[in-house]
Design a protein around this motif. Structure first.
Motif, PDB file in Angstrom:
ATOM      1  N   THR A  86       1.037  -1.373  -0.654  1.00 16.12           N
ATOM      2  CA  THR A  86      -0.380   0.055  -0.089  1.00 16.12           C
ATOM      3  C   THR A  86       0.596   1.084  -0.005  1.00 16.12           C
ATOM      4  O   THR A  86       0.392   2.513  -0.945  1.00 16.12           O
ATOM      5  N   VAL A  87       2.121   0.990   0.767  1.00 16.34           N
ATOM      6  CA  VAL A  87       2.769   2.505   1.014  1.00 16.34           C
ATOM      7  C   VAL A  87       4.003   2.490  -0.284  1.00 16.34           C
ATOM      8  O   VAL A  87       4.441   3.182  -0.323  1.00 16.34           O
ATOM      9  N   MET A  88       4.228   1.603  -1.501  1.00 13.03           N
ATOM     10  CA  MET A  88       4.948   2.181  -1.940  1.00 13.03           C
ATOM     11  C   MET A  88       5.002   3.108  -3.214  1.00 13.03           C
ATOM     12  O   MET A  88       5.857   2.844  -3.498  1.00 13.03           O
ATOM     13  N   ARG A  89       3.655   4.174  -2.569  1.00  9.80           N
ATOM     14  CA  ARG A  89       3.133   4.840  -3.528  1.00  9.80           C
ATOM     15  C   ARG A  89       3.792   5.928  -3.292  1.00  9.80           C
ATOM     16  O   ARG A  89       4.211   7.312  -3.840  1.00  9.80           O
ATOM     17  N   ASN A  90       4.268   6.285  -2.071  1.00 10.28           N
ATOM     18  CA  ASN A  90       4.742   7.069  -0.819  1.00 10.28           C
ATOM     19  C   ASN A  90       6.391   7.867  -0.932  1.00 10.28           C
ATOM     20  O   ASN A  90       6.857   5.847  -1.521  1.00 10.28           O
ATOM     21  N   LYS A  91       6.628   8.495  -1.571  1.00 13.28           N
ATOM     22  CA  LYS A  91       8.417   9.177  -1.617  1.00 13.28           C
ATOM     23  C   LYS A  91       8.429   9.632  -0.282  1.00 13.28           C
ATOM     24  O   LYS A  91       8.665  10.057   0.038  1.00 13.28           O
ATOM     25  N   ASN A  92       9.335   8.184   0.245  1.00 13.65           N
ATOM     26  CA  ASN A  92      10.379   8.692   1.455  1.00 13.65           C
ATOM     27  C   ASN A  92      11.924   9.694   1.591  1.00 13.65           C
ATOM     28  O   ASN A  92      11.573   9.816   2.829  1.00 13.65           O
ATOM     29  N   ASP A  93      12.509   9.816   0.328  1.00 16.79           N
ATOM     30  CA  ASP A  93      13.359  10.530   0.602  1.00 16.79           C
ATOM     31  C   ASP A  93      13.734  10.594  -1.326  1.00 16.79           C
ATOM     32  O   ASP A  93      13.074  10.167  -2.345  1.00 16.79           O
ATOM     33  N   ASP A  94      15.622  11.273  -1.610  1.00 17.38           N
ATOM     34  CA  ASP A  94      15.443  11.829  -2.978  1.00 17.38           C
ATOM     35  C   ASP A  94      16.190  10.172  -3.318  1.00 17.38           C
ATOM     36  O   ASP A  94      16.902  10.642  -4.231  1.00 17.38           O
ATOM     37  N   VAL A  95      16.557   9.258  -2.576  1.00 15.52           N
ATOM     38  CA  VAL A  95      17.412   8.158  -3.376  1.00 15.52           C
ATOM     39  C   VAL A  95      16.798   7.475  -3.881  1.00 15.52           C
ATOM     40  O   VAL A  95      17.451   7.202  -5.077  1.00 15.52           O
ATOM     41  N   TYR A  96      15.605   6.868  -3.588  1.00 22.52           N
ATOM     42  CA  TYR A  96      14.323   6.129  -4.022  1.00 22.52           C
ATOM     43  C   TYR A  96      13.892   6.769  -4.373  1.00 22.52           C
ATOM     44  O   TYR A  96      12.445   7.404  -3.996  1.00 22.52           O
ATOM     45  N   VAL A  97      13.200   6.123  -5.752  1.00 22.74           N
ATOM     46  CA  VAL A  97      11.591   6.955  -6.226  1.00 22.74           C
ATOM     47  C   VAL A  97      10.780   5.290  -6.352  1.00 22.74           C
ATOM     48  O   VAL A  97      10.697   4.207  -7.056  1.00 22.74           O
ATOM     49  N   PRO A  98       9.677   6.167  -6.384  1.00 21.10           N
ATOM     50  CA  PRO A  98       8.538   4.869  -5.908  1.00 21.10           C
ATOM     51  C   PRO A  98       8.087   3.958  -7.861  1.00 21.10           C
ATOM     52  O   PRO A  98       7.690   5.404  -8.780  1.00 21.10           O
ATOM     53  N   VAL A  99       7.807   3.291  -7.688  1.00 26.17           N
ATOM     54  CA  VAL A  99       7.413   2.719  -8.646  1.00 26.17           C
ATOM     55  C   VAL A  99       6.473   2.617  -9.506  1.00 26.17           C
ATOM     56  O   VAL A  99       5.878   3.044 -10.799  1.00 26.17           O
ATOM     57  N   VAL A 100       5.647   3.163  -8.534  1.00 25.44           N
ATOM     58  CA  VAL A 100       3.773   3.369  -9.011  1.00 25.44           C
ATOM     59  C   VAL A 100       3.769   5.086  -9.156  1.00 25.44           C
ATOM     60  O   VAL A 100       3.954   5.461  -8.285  1.00 25.44           O
ATOM     61  N   PRO A 101       3.279   5.293 -10.036  1.00 25.21           N
ATOM     62  CA  PRO A 101       2.814   6.696 -10.944  1.00 25.21           C
ATOM     63  C   PRO A 101       2.265   7.125  -9.479  1.00 25.21           C
ATOM     64  O   PRO A 101       0.963   6.297  -8.748  1.00 25.21           O
ATOM     65  N   GLU A 102       1.472   8.527  -9.259  1.00 25.82           N
ATOM     66  CA  GLU A 102       0.589   8.820  -8.145  1.00 25.82           C
ATOM     67  C   GLU A 102      -0.731   8.943  -8.330  1.00 25.82           C
ATOM     68  O   GLU A 102      -1.040   8.640  -7.799  1.00 25.82           O
ATOM     69  N   ASN A 103      -1.003   8.943  -9.783  1.00 25.20           N
ATOM     70  CA  ASN A 103      -2.253   8.724 -10.591  1.00 25.20           C
ATOM     71  C   ASN A 103      -2.645   7.241 -10.524  1.00 25.20           C
ATOM     72  O   ASN A 103      -4.101   6.872 -10.938  1.00 25.20           O
ATOM     73  N   ILE A 104      -1.773   6.633  -9.837  1.00 22.49           N
ATOM     74  CA  ILE A 104      -2.538   4.699  -9.517  1.00 22.49           C
ATOM     75  C   ILE A 104      -2.800   4.511  -8.547  1.00 22.49           C
ATOM     76  O   ILE A 104      -1.996   4.743  -7.794  1.00 22.49           O
ATOM     77  N   THR A 105      -4.205   4.133  -8.482  1.00 25.98           N
ATOM     78  CA  THR A 105      -4.788   3.740  -7.244  1.00 25.98           C
ATOM     79  C   THR A 105      -4.629   2.134  -6.964  1.00 25.98           C
ATOM     80  O   THR A 105      -5.458   1.975  -8.134  1.00 25.98           O
TER      81      THR A 105
END
Length: 434
Positions: free
Chosen positions: A338-357
């Motif tokens: 569920t939290v894979m959409r969240n961006k936590n820092d600048d090193v790792y980028v979420p693979v799930v686009p923000e518009n996809i729920t």
């Protein structure tokens, strides 16, 4: 004598199966035919044998009609005719059989020579149109085969993880490589069985033996990582434990980030192994102390399934990897996905686009991710769509589960069957041992 490819058995077979000769012509017709045959014109013996009955016949007739005193009786003349004709017929028969047999053998040999000199053909004759059609079919099949191979190679190049199908004749070697941000990136190297058998001819190697053999062969810097392996000090086995005897001076306890980097690389390298724990010792056998303010570290549990979720990491060379974000663990797979959409820092980028729920549900067979809106993967970049799917698969696999994606427009994607549960990856970031 000319050498023919006939043996005695073949010749006997030919003669035995020759057609039965029969001739309803009169003797006079046969005689006239033979006299006019060009092949007899230069043969004095055969001409004499044929002419002699004729001369005798004429003489007998003259004696019968023109010279009575020397005329023989009709019975005597008839006997002479009867006596001469069998000789003539025998000669003619021998000649006819010779001509017939010679012609048959000649034709047979000519046929065999023609067949020997002729190019190889199929059992049935093929017209030019059939030949063109057959060539076209073969060309189409070859093109189709090439396309399948090319498509499979393309799919394999897009997939970044290792699956069971990659290990038909190979094994995997897991290792955590340290990046510029002092993070560990899990790498999965594929090594052919043949190479392992050559390197370890006596028995199957342990994970530590694999590490000592293959870790030094990896050019970490050329791959965008820091030179970190092999570990300083001594690694040894003690039952189901791994012991690292650390030297007095090392880079593993300079700061907390260095210690975390060290421990994370150990997890990525030895978690999926026969070892349950790793112990840290000084050269005198006492427990190693990473920080002056901390108690000596006795051991660290090597968990085969660390409950992580996966993000995208890009190194300084632009290469991209799927890796756990800050090594944060989760208690449930639902929370991790569920939290894979969240961006936590600048090193790792979420693979799930923000518009996809989406929503997550755990069932007996595995985990089901259902997208709120029909997801058309073709609206995404192909690489990004594949990375999103594999990151979810790796996240579920860290909980020893498989995943299914529902409400996707496509039924398959880059070789993945989206109608069913997807396979569980063996490891992230596929590489081949140099």
């Amino acid at each position: 004598m000319t050498h023919n490819q006939f043996d005695d058995d073949q010749l006997e077979h030919l003669l035995n199966n020759a057609p039965k000769l029969s001739d309803r012509r009169s003797k006079e017709e046969i005689l006239n035919r033979l006299l006019t045959d060009a092949r007899l014109q230069d043969n004095a013996h055969l001409q004499g044998a044929i002419q002699q009955p004729i001369d005798d016949e004429i003489t007998a007739q003259e004696q019968q009609h023109g010279n009575p005193p020397q005329q023989e009786s009709t019975e005597t003349a008839t006997k002479k005719k009867v006596h001469k004709w069998p000789i003539f017929m025998s000669v003619a028969a021998v000649f006819a059989l010779t001509v017939f047999t010679g012609s048959t053998l000649l034709n047979h040999n000519d046929t065999k020579i023609d067949q020997a000199n002729a190019p190889e053909t199929s059992q049935y004759s093929i017209s030019p149109d059939d030949h063109v059609a057959k060539s076209s079919i073969n060309h189409d099949k070859m093109m189709e085969s090439n396309n399948i191979v090319a498509e499979h190679s393309r799919i394999m190049s897009l997939r970044s993880s290792v699956y069971a199908e990659d290990l038909t004749d190979a094994v995997v070697f897991h290792i955590g490589l340290a990046n510029r941000d002092k993070k560990s990136v899990p790498m999965t190297y594929i090594i052919p069985n043949e190479r392992v058998a050559t390197d370890f001819p006596k028995k199957k190697p342990t994970t530590l033996q694999m590490y000592e053999k293959y870790a030094p062969q990896i050019d970490e810097k050329a791959n965008g990582f820091t030179n970190y392996h092999p570990y300083k000090g001594e690694l040894k086995e003690k039952g189901d434990k791994l012991v690292h005897v650390l030297p007095k001076k090392n880079d593993y306890d300079v700061a907390s980030a260095d210690t975390k980097e060290y421990l994370d690389t150990l997890q990525d390298t030895f978690s999926d192994s026969e070892y349950k724990d790793v112990e840290f010792e000084n050269s005198d056998g006492t427990a190693y102390k990473f920080s002056k303010d901390e108690e000596p570290s006795k051991s660290m549990t090597l968990t085969s399934a660390n409950h992580f979720n996966y993000y995208l990491y890009k190194d300084e060379n632009g290469a991209e990897y799927l890796s756990p974000d800050t090594r944060k663990t989760f208690s449930t797979v639902t929370e991790a996905l569920t939290v894979m959409r969240n961006k936590n820092d600048d090193v790792y980028v979420p693979v799930v686009p923000e518009n996809i729920t989406y929503s997550v549900k755990e069932v007996a067979e595995g985990v089901i991710v259902t997208f709120d809106e029909p997801l058309d993967l073709t609206t995404m970049d192909t690489v990004r769509a594949t990375q999103m799917i594999e990151a979810m698969m790796l996240t579920a696999a860290s909980f020893e589960q498989q995943i299914r994606l529902d409400n996707v427009v496509q039924e398959s994607w880059e070789g993945f069957d989206l109608k069913n549960f997807l396979p569980k990856p063996v490891g992230a970031n596929k590489r081949y041992m140099p």
